[in-house]
Scaffold this motif. Sequence first.
Motif, short mmCIF file in Angstrom:
data_model
loop_
_atom_site.label_atom_id
_atom_site.label_comp_id
_atom_site.label_asym_id
_atom_site.label_seq_id
_atom_site.Cartn_x
_atom_site.Cartn_y
_atom_site.Cartn_z
N PRO A 47 27.61 100.14 80.36
CA PRO A 47 27.86 99.29 79.02
C PRO A 47 28.03 100.17 77.86
O PRO A 47 29.11 99.85 77.07
N LYS A 48 27.33 101.17 77.74
CA LYS A 48 27.67 102.16 76.62
C LYS A 48 29.04 102.79 76.75
O LYS A 48 29.62 102.88 75.61
N GLU A 49 29.40 103.34 77.92
CA GLU A 49 30.53 103.92 78.18
C GLU A 49 31.68 103.01 77.90
O GLU A 49 32.68 103.35 77.43
N LEU A 50 31.60 101.78 78.29
CA LEU A 50 32.68 100.81 78.41
C LEU A 50 32.74 100.49 76.79
O LEU A 50 33.81 100.21 76.36
N ALA A 51 31.66 100.33 75.99
CA ALA A 51 31.82 100.16 74.63
C ALA A 51 32.76 101.04 73.96
O ALA A 51 33.56 101.06 73.11
N VAL A 52 32.55 102.40 74.38
CA VAL A 52 33.34 103.69 73.78
C VAL A 52 34.65 103.41 74.03
O VAL A 52 35.60 103.69 73.30
N GLN A 53 35.02 102.95 75.29
CA GLN A 53 36.39 103.02 75.83
C GLN A 53 37.05 101.91 75.03
O GLN A 53 38.19 101.79 74.62
N ARG A 54 36.44 100.82 75.01
CA ARG A 54 37.00 99.49 74.05
C ARG A 54 37.26 99.99 72.67
O ARG A 54 38.28 99.95 72.27
N VAL A 55 36.48 100.72 72.01
CA VAL A 55 36.96 101.20 70.67
C VAL A 55 38.09 102.26 70.74
O VAL A 55 38.64 102.18 69.84
N LEU A 56 38.06 103.13 71.84
CA LEU A 56 39.22 104.01 71.72
C LEU A 56 40.47 103.21 72.16
O LEU A 56 41.56 103.67 71.41
N VAL A 57 40.34 102.48 73.09
CA VAL A 57 42.01 101.62 73.09
C VAL A 57 42.39 100.88 72.05
O VAL A 57 43.50 100.82 71.74
N GLU A 58 41.29 100.29 71.09
CA GLU A 58 41.71 99.44 70.15
C GLU A 58 41.93 100.41 68.98
O GLU A 58 43.26 100.13 68.50
N ASP A 59 41.33 101.68 68.85
CA ASP A 59 42.23 102.73 67.90
C ASP A 59 43.35 103.08 68.20
O ASP A 59 44.32 103.39 67.37
N LEU A 60 43.82 103.21 69.41
CA LEU A 60 45.53 103.47 69.74
C LEU A 60 46.34 102.42 69.80
O LEU A 60 47.28 102.54 70.29
N GLY A 61 45.57 101.22 69.34
CA GLY A 61 46.50 100.19 69.13
C GLY A 61 46.87 99.16 70.46
O GLY A 61 47.51 98.41 70.54
N GLY A 62 45.89 99.41 71.51
CA GLY A 62 45.90 98.46 72.78
C GLY A 62 44.98 97.28 72.62
O GLY A 62 44.29 97.17 71.53
N SER A 63 44.66 96.81 73.64
CA SER A 63 43.70 95.79 73.75
C SER A 63 42.77 95.94 74.96
O SER A 63 42.99 96.69 76.07
N PHE A 64 41.61 95.55 74.69
CA PHE A 64 40.60 95.64 76.05
C PHE A 64 40.34 94.26 76.41
O PHE A 64 40.04 93.26 76.14
N HIS A 65 40.10 94.31 78.00
CA HIS A 65 40.10 92.83 78.68
C HIS A 65 38.87 93.17 80.02
O HIS A 65 38.76 94.12 80.28
N HIS A 66 38.06 92.03 80.15
CA HIS A 66 37.25 92.09 81.03
C HIS A 66 37.60 90.79 82.08
O HIS A 66 37.39 89.83 81.70
N VAL A 67 37.87 91.16 83.28
CA VAL A 67 37.95 90.23 84.34
C VAL A 67 37.27 90.08 85.36
O VAL A 67 36.24 91.15 85.46
N VAL A 68 37.03 89.10 86.34
CA VAL A 68 35.98 88.99 87.38
C VAL A 68 36.81 88.90 88.48
O VAL A 68 37.64 87.90 88.43
N GLY A 69 36.40 89.58 89.59
CA GLY A 69 36.94 89.22 90.74
C GLY A 69 36.07 89.99 91.75
O GLY A 69 35.89 91.22 92.01
#
Length: 843
Positions: A279-301
């Motif tokens: 969860p900590k690494e995913l949180a870091v990656q979420r911040v990184l992608v938002e800083d680069l102008g993208g969006s973060f999504h979580h899907v289930v399957g």
Amino acid sequence: MARGKLRIYLGAAPGVGKTYAMLSEAHRRTERGTDCVVAHVEHHDRPRTEVMLHGLEEVPRKELSYRDAVFTEMDVDAVLRRRPAVALVDELAHTNVPGSRNAKRWQDVEELLAAGIDVISTVNIQHLESLGDVVESITGVRQRETVPDEVVRRADQIELVDMSPQALRRRMAHGNVYAADKVDAALSNYFRPGNLTALRELALLWTADRVDEYLRQYRGEHGIHSTWQARERIVVGLTGGPEGRTLIRRAARLAEKGAGGEVLAVHVSRSDGLRAASPKELAVQRVLVEDLGGSFHHVVGDDVPQAMLDFARGVNATQIVLGASRRRTWQYLFGRGVGATVAVRSGPDLDVHIVTHDEAAGVRRGLPVARGARLGRHRVIWGWIAGVLGPTLLALLLTHVDADPGLANDMLLFLALTVAAALLGGLLPALASAAFCTLLLNYFFTPPLHRLTVSDPKNIVAIVIFVSVAVSVASVVDLAARRTHQAARLRAESEILSFLAGNVLRGETSLQALLDRVRETFSMDSVALLERGGDMEPWTCTGSSGGAPPPARPEDADVDMPVGDHMALALTGRVLPAEDRRVLGAFAAQAAVVVDRERLVDEAERARELAEGNRIRTALLAAVSHDLRTPLAAIKAAVTSLRSDDVDWSPEDEAELLAGIEEGTDRLDHLVGNLLDMSRLHTGTVTPLIREIDLDEVVPMALGGVPEDSVLLDVPENLPMVAVDPGLLERAVANLVENAVKYSPRDEAVLVAASAIGDRVELRIVDRGPGVPDEAKDRIFEPFQRYGDAPRGAGVGLGLAVARGFAEAMGGTLTADDTPGGGLTMTLTVRAAAEPAAPAGDG
């Protein structure tokens, strides 16, 4: 009656040709026989635009009087009586003159649309309400006339009227936009190339987003799932491993190569809530992608590659970026990796990029290897192979070799296969293997051979021990798998509950964001929060998420979760297992909390407004009962004395009494004027009429209420003209000067000086009074505030509040600073006319 259709010509700046394009469209429709009328069009003395009005029927405008001037506005009633098929209404964001039917022109347009009349209108990108701050940061001009974005978004057609900054500046230089005396000032201020380029980009991006909405709506309505490569959308698959940062940066570089590229990072977890990611690494990656102008999504399957592809096709993605597999070579025996599977299933409409990284050779030392909580299908298959086919091959091998290892060794070999079946496939393959191995041992290796009987009791004990060990090992492996599954599920649930609890404490998540999170977590098509007032009342949708239409009732949903007696969370897409409803219940409770919090915020805001109104009314009553009573009492006493027959007043006495009456009347007029002005500011009914004027035409008129020798005036003649409402400016300056004279010593004149600084003009009112401490400088501008030991007759404490309110209504500022050597300096700043407050006109 069918609602009329709205067509809007959107431009980046005045002069690009919106009105001209609108009139051209009207001529085309008129030639086709359509009944078109001009409800309101401003040509702004532009010859080419004025010529386009010829041949079109114009509805007479309505004349309105305001502040001794006559203005014309669109006559809504006349247009409704005329009832044309199409009405042309220019400048959608225009503010109507006070006294009009509606405050804004877009409200007039709404009435025409509701009456079934089609409307063609124009608007500039800087007038959209959501872009006000952006436009102000670009141009330095705050747009006072705005239109809600939703009004423009609801338009049936939006046509962008585009023109390059260089072409627009040439049009202005040729006199096709503004009069000749305003061209130089406009070109050097608002219409600078950088400003026009930025506004053009805003218009293009806003229109592109609107086109994107139309495209998504069309694809959803027609059930189109294949990718249309109209825009580069890059999906990045994240596992939660450290290679995710490399993938995100790589995807961002790919997006930069195409115009309008968009990055969407997605993490797929199993439908049971299990996540083998940090969860900590995913949180870091979420911040990184938002800083680069993208969006973060979580899907289930459960099927990770298919979930990734479904998400990519759902957002109309064109490329997928995945990391090279971290699996070791022997692990490929159980099937292809996620990257290879996505590449095979992607088809011709999706490009798949496999990016190498430092972790590709295997799991880095020191990081825990995450295992699935349930035994996968491939493991179960290998368990059956090891438990059934393995003993068969072992029996053939042992029966065809000359050497006899003995019954004990035979049992150990068969036990090894049973343990392998247990480790790979779990309980059922292990039990089947134990039973099958027992039969093989008994038939081929236990005397008497080739018979299912056992002659030696010792062999019976050995076979029983063999079966017991096999069943025990299988049970332990199955129990470990189930405990691992439960622990992982509880961990996932605790993460979600921790997220919800944190949002409750911080109050961060909005209802829309929460519903989006529910839809992504459970991989649903749509989620809606439904509410009704009572058991017999219909359900209403409080909020929804997803591309599919939300359910109108809980009964129409695949999954519904009641929240109290009159609220429910409804989901469509698939049926959830029972174990997932506990987490869904937490989401539903959080949604109810968010709704209640938003309503409490609204109620608190209304309560604050009511409290503020009550405070104003209380202060007003206090002012009427104290400050207004004093001049009334003085006037009453003077009038009574003059009417008395008992005293023979001399001419000097009569003059003194009459002067007292006049002074008291002036005080009453001033106090009542301030009270009315404060009431207008409080109710938001002050609408300034900005025009260009010289300060020396306004400031001297504001000094009529103070003694002549009490003010020194220093307003240079070479000051630029200012863009203000003369009436509001005069009232503001009069209040400031009166306040300064009131507190300044009798032998010290108040200085009123003006100067130009850049695109602003400052008017300073300087006194030599006692001054005001720093902590009280903001408080003196509040209504009904009187500083220090001001006497009762000093007023009701509204003068400075009214002055600041009028200054801000004109786009200016009013601040208080210390006068060097003692005293207070009021600085009133207004815009110079060289920088237009709101560039008028649509080309």
